[in-house]
Design a protein around this motif. Structure first.
Motif, mmCIF file in Angstrom:
data_model
loop_
_atom_site.group_PDB
_atom_site.id
_atom_site.type_symbol
_atom_site.label_atom_id
_atom_site.label_comp_id
_atom_site.label_asym_id
_atom_site.label_seq_id
_atom_site.Cartn_x
_atom_site.Cartn_y
_atom_site.Cartn_z
ATOM 1 N N ARG A 231 0.848 -1.148 -0.115
ATOM 2 C CA ARG A 231 0.133 0.030 0.139
ATOM 3 C C ARG A 231 0.801 1.227 0.103
ATOM 4 N N MET A 232 1.976 1.140 0.691
ATOM 5 C CA MET A 232 2.966 2.377 0.451
ATOM 6 C C MET A 232 3.457 2.757 -0.900
ATOM 7 N N ARG A 234 1.756 2.360 -3.497
ATOM 8 C CA ARG A 234 0.462 3.017 -4.322
ATOM 9 C C ARG A 234 0.345 4.520 -3.728
ATOM 10 N N VAL A 235 0.775 4.889 -2.164
ATOM 11 C CA VAL A 235 0.560 6.145 -1.633
ATOM 12 C C VAL A 235 1.780 6.804 -2.330
ATOM 13 N N VAL A 237 3.128 6.410 -5.354
ATOM 14 C CA VAL A 237 2.874 6.821 -6.768
ATOM 15 C C VAL A 237 1.737 7.807 -6.742
ATOM 16 N N SER A 238 0.784 7.816 -5.753
ATOM 17 C CA SER A 238 -0.095 9.076 -5.633
ATOM 18 C C SER A 238 0.487 10.390 -5.277
ATOM 19 N N PHE B 121 -6.398 9.735 -8.723
ATOM 20 C CA PHE B 121 -5.084 9.028 -9.004
ATOM 21 C C PHE B 121 -5.287 8.208 -10.265
ATOM 22 N N THR B 143 1.443 1.062 6.220
ATOM 23 C CA THR B 143 1.218 0.952 4.855
ATOM 24 C C THR B 143 2.216 -0.081 4.329
#
Ligand SMILES: Nc1ncnc2c1ncn2[C@@H]1O[C@H](COP(=O)(O)OP(=O)(O)OP(=O)(O)O)[C@@H](O)[C@H]1O
Ligand SMILES: [Mg+2]
Lengths: 379, 274
Positions: A231-232, A234-235, A237-238, B121, B143
């Protein structure tokens, strides 16, 4: 499940890793077991050259992680690479013992030359491998932590960040050039003899270093995959795509950038530490701002934001560099510049993107021909 | 081997949901959930907000209208911590002072925002967009090592149904239509289970049908959440609004039901004078 996530879903990466594993097996065999008059013999020179490329690939990976995924353009990764290299170099210097020119039992030659009578405090402990190995991670990591904390907290981004990272590596280069710093001035650290008790020039040591570099590259690749598929990732990339939106989603953007930057700097440090015993020297030239720009070109040429593209880029650009520098050393800078322009204008996805495109075109072609045969049949 | 198993189990453990408050409970016992009082914001001497006062009740659906440049977006910037006002105070409930907090703290604490320009996004799928917005622990380590709990995954499922994007769940968000992007962004707000939703121009550029569905969506949210909608489209405002606030030159010009506001001579003058 984890293998699915790290490997199976990443075809390009699987191919590249497979090639590296193959290389790590075939090259030692062809060097050690195949007689030197055979066409399949790989010279020790080639082994060292490929070992260097593996280190560069690890370095490129660290640049791609931060630039390709988080969009943070660091033009100072040479500093982390060189610091890792210096930490390893200090260990290797201490291993020389009294076999230096001046025969001093503890002090490296350049310190005797400067009339120093004892080891400075920051050289303590480097006679132990574990300590040096720890410093390979900690020194680049701490520098990245402090520097990143200052930069990200004041929301320095884009070109401004790139410029201050160039300044960072330039400042370190000037500092390391000074003899009084105690890192051997412009000669740097060299004339190494042993590593972990083995002669550094021995064939077996060369092969071991080569295999160690391949293993580190694979490990580094898997670690990066773990990050970008979490998930990190994806954060991150966001943050690259819409930083302020990510903030309003409740993420503390600075922390994400900072820890990724620290991790990336440590990877670069490891790459430097493996590089130095293979080339036998580390000097302040490694801090040169131009070097750091070159790393970014490797990543851009290979294909940004794919991880395996960085490996492809590091290998192909450095192979080209080896060819060019034997042919005409001065022209390399122009070639590098031209390469950068070509990549930005024509191949924004790098070599990896080019493969993809060719594959897709071939596929649509065959699809079309299938369609036409189908329509013929229908007629 | 055992160690790996344990590590894996650890990483599969549910994410702790952090209590979305600021060390103080959210106190809405006097009615309003948001108190904006005497807020002034100037940009190089120009007052984008001028002694603005606004109170929004818990569970209310409030529409804010006003001509271009009235300060509507700036007001949202102030509430969400993006812009610091020169004067005034902003309270969330009666106790929580928002002016000392940063964007991510306010967002984590229960105030969600949809921007004027849809910002989702584009490289991530609809699912990943919603996952990103979920109200799980948002610190780096969590995360990296934890995946979402079953409960949080269920929440994604129910939100995606609410915003009508279930068939698009695994498509990259960049491929959605304009209206779908707007809904996705509202869905991302809902994932944070916010108490207050700030929605800036949700129907700009939407087709008539899309506008209707958005109106349904927003009215269904009121009650459970407080919703503040900024919009230019008067027909849309009329269809959803109970309370309307008119902003003009950085302060409140009028407040009331849509009919009261539309018959207010000051409002008529401002809109006709344009
Ligand atoms: N960062 C800034 N710097 C300078 N002026 C600004 C800034 N942000 C907003 N303004 C000015 O403040 C005024 C209010 O802007 P704001 O965006 O809040 O208006 P708005 O009511 O949302 O308008 P619209 O309906 O066009 O979205 C405008 O005149 C704008 O030009
Ligand atoms: Mg606006």
């Amino acid at each position: 499940m984890l293998t699915q996530r790290l490997l199976l879903s990443d075809r390009g990466g699987m191919i590249v890793l497979g090639l590296i594993v193959l290389m790590a097996i075939v090259v030692p065999v062809c060097n050690l077991l195949v007689p030197s008059d055979s066409a399949f013999h790989v010279s020790t020179y080639t082994v060292t050259l490929l070992g260097k490329f593996l280190c560069f690939a690890l370095l490129a990976l660290s640049v791609d992680l931060i630039w390709g995924y988080a969009g943070i353009l660091s033009l100072g990764h040479g500093a982390f690479f060189a610091l890792g290299g210096y930490a390893m170099g200090m260990y290797l210097m201490r291993q020389i013992g009294d076999r230096g020119e001046y025969g001093h039992p503890v002090l490296p030659d350049f310190m005797v030359f400067l009339n120093w009578d004892s080891l400075p405090w920051y050289w303590q402990g480097f006679d132990m491998f574990w300590f040096a190995a720890l410093m390979v991670l900690l020194v680049p990591g701490l520098l990245a932590l402090v520097f990143g904390w200052l930069a990200f907290r004041s929301r320095v981004t884009g070109v401004y960040f790139a410029i201050i990272t160039q300044a960072l590596t330039y400042a370190l280069m000037l500092a390391f050039f000074r003899n009084e710093m105690g890192f051997g001035g412009n000669n740097g650290l060299t004339d190494f003899k042993d590593i972990l008790g083995f002669s550094i020039t021995a064939k077996g040591t060369r092969i071991s270093l080569f295999v160690a570099s391949a293993l580190m590259l694979i490990l580094g690749y898997l670690a990066c995959r773990y990050i970008v598929t979490s998930r990190m990732g994806r954060v991150i990339v966001s943050i690259r795509d819409a930083e302020s939106r990510t903030r309003f989603c409740g993420y503390k953007v600075e922390s994400y950038k900072l820890w990724l930057f620290v991790f990336s700097s440590m990877l670069a440090g490891i790459a430097g530490a493996l590089y130095v015993p293979q080339v036998g020297i580390i000097n302040p030239g490694e801090f040169s701002p131009l070097n750091s720009i070159e790393f970014v070109v490797w990543v851009a040429a290979g294909g940004r934001g794919t991880l395996f593209g960085a490996i492809v880029g590091a290998f192909s650009v450095n192979y080209a560099k080896t060819l060019f520098t034997t042919w005409s050393p001065e022209s390399w800078l122009f070639v590098l510049g031209a390469l950068f322009v070509i990549v930005t204008l024509i191949l924004p996805q790098g070599l990896v993107g080019l493969f993809d495109k060719l594959k897709r075109e071939k596929k649509t072609e065959s699809d079309n021909s299938e369609e036409s045969t189908e329509s013929k049949e229908a007629l | 081997m055992n160690l790996i198993k344990q590590a894996h189990q650890f990483s599969q453990r549910a994410l702790p949901v952090r209590d979305p408050n600021f060390g103080k409970p959210l106190d809405t016992s006097h009615g309003p959930i948001l108190y904006v009082e005497g807020v002034t914001v100037s940009f190089d001497g120009f007052k984008a907000l001028n002694n603005l006062n606004l109170y929004v009740d818990d569970g209310e659906l409030r529409c804010i209208i006003g001509p271009n440049g009235a300060g509507k977006t700036t007001m949202m910037d102030v509430i969400t911590g993006k812009t610091r006002p020169d004067e005034g105070s902003v309270y969330f409930g009666q106790q929580i002072d928002l002016l000392g907090l940063s964007e991510h703290q306010i967002a984590r604490g229960g105030i969600g925002r949809k921007f004027q320009k849809p910002t989702i996004f584009e490289h991530l799928s609809v699912y990943e967009n919603l996952e990103l917005a979920t109200s799980a622990d948002k610190r780096v380590w969590f995360t990296l090592t934890r995946s979402l709990s079953g409960e949080q995954k269920d929440r994604i499922g129910s939100v995606v149904e609410q915003i009508g994007l279930k068939p698009e769940l695994y498509r990259p968000a960049g491929l959605l239509s304009h209206g779908q992007k707007q809904w996705l962004e509202i869905g991302m707000l809902l994932m944070q289970s916010p108490r207050v939703l700030l929605v800036d121009e949700p129907v700009a550029g939407m087709t008539g049908e899309e506008t209707e569905r958005t109106a349904e969506l927003l009215t269904s949210l009121a009650g459970k959440h407080s919703v503040i909608v900024v919009e230019h489209d008067m027909a849309f405002v009329r269809s959803i609004a109970r309370q309307v606030t008119v902003l003009h030159q950085g302060s409140v010009l009028a407040e009331g039901t849509m009919d009261q506001v539309q018959n207010n001579p000051k409002v008529i003058e401002v809109y006709l004078g344009e």
